[in-house]
Design an enzyme around this catalytic site. Structure first.
Site: not given
Ligand code: PMV
Length: 289
Positions: A75, A78, A81, A123
């Site tokens: 989460g 990575s 990145a 991300d």
């Molecule tokens: O766990 P990650 O970093 O993929 O974060 C997901 C965040 C959510 O709000 C649950 C989904 C999203 O795409 O924003």
């Protein structure tokens, strides 16, 4: 030969609620992924679907070397990145003149393809530009950077974003009277956080509230709760899971002098601790040699 790096990210506030059009606050963090690309007659055998897709989309051939300070599937962004550092290194090595915006957009398209439609642009955007970012469904906006003293705890429990997003979707469908007010409350917490960056104690309290709301949505995990409690007991101002939950990582905001103590408390729970803060740089060219 070109070497580029790109940072990972954490969600400070608002994960899951962003899926329903609410604001989220994400931040680039210090651990990075480093990628070296060298042009060649053919592309070396690549195991990663993200890397394959970078070479295919930009229509170039060459070899690649990846070194990561980020644990994958935790989460911390990575895969984004890796993708952003690779696109940036290819762009440089082959003189493609892509802008940062184009790199962020291409990175998002690659994530979406590899993850079969289940990717948010958060991300890849945060990894490209760095800093503190306000995320909504349609837009991403840079906020003034803040030097937040953070400790990340990685439970080591595998984390499946799509599964957790589906879990919340089911709850919204089956129990809208419960789930919707919880999501609305997460929005209010994020809005309050936007006004509280000068006050770490208040920000910590807001993280505690956000954690309780995420648990109400069913995306907590006993391993996360254990680290959250350990961090608070060691003196953190507040702590919560970060990202999709159900495993993966938590974050704690700490008085600067207590960062090591909080990290120690997390390590004592057999988890990996990372002391970090904001990374304002985003993707950057690395000097080699
Ligand atoms: O766990 P990650 O970093 O993929 O974060 C997901 C965040 C959510 O709000 C649950 C989904 C999203 O795409 O924003």
């Amino acid at each position: 030969m070109a070497t580029w790096s790109a940072p990972g990210k954490v969600f400070l506030f608002g994960e899951h609620a962003v899926v329903y059009g609410k604001p989220g606050i994400a931040m680039a963090i210090k651990p990075r992924v480093f990628v070296t690309v060298r042009r060649g007659r053919r592309t070396t055998e690549l195991k990663s679907a993200y890397l394959k897709e970078c070479f295919r989309r930009l229509n170039v051939k060459g070899s690649i070397y990846v070194r990561s300070q980020l644990t994958s599937s935790s989460g911390l962004g990575s895969s984004a990145a890796v993708t952003i550092a690779t696109l940036s290194a290819i762009n440089d090595e082959f003189g493609l003149s892509m802008t940062r915006d184009e790199i962020a957009r291409t990175g998002y398209e690659i994530e979406k393809k590899v993850q079969m439609g289940l990717a948010s642009p958060t991300d890849t955007y945060v990894s490209t530009f760095g800093g503190l970012v306000l995320v909504t469904q349609e837009s991403r906006r840079m906020l003034p950077p803040r030097n937040l003293p953070l400790v990340i705890g990685n439970t080591g429990v595998p984390h499946y974003t799509a599964q957790m997003v589906n879990h919340v979707r089911e709850m919204v469908k089956s129990h809208p009277g419960i789930a919707k007010p919880v999501i609305d409350a997460i929005e209010v917490v994020a809005q309050e956080a936007l006004r509280s960056f000068e006050d770490l104690k208040r920000l910590g309290w807001l993280m505690d509230v956000n954690q309780a709301l995420l648990e109400a949505l069913g995306v907590g995990h006993p391993a996360l709760s254990r680290l959250v409690v350990a961090a608070r007991t060691a003196g953190a101002f507040g702590a919560k899971l970060t990202g999709a939950g159900g495993g993966g990582c938590m974050i704690a905001i700490c008085p600067p002098r207590l960062k090591n103590r909080v990290a120690g408390a997390i390590t004592a729970c057999d988890a990996e601790a990372i002391i970090t803060t904001i990374d304002t740089e985003g993707a950057r060219r690395e000097r080699v040699g």
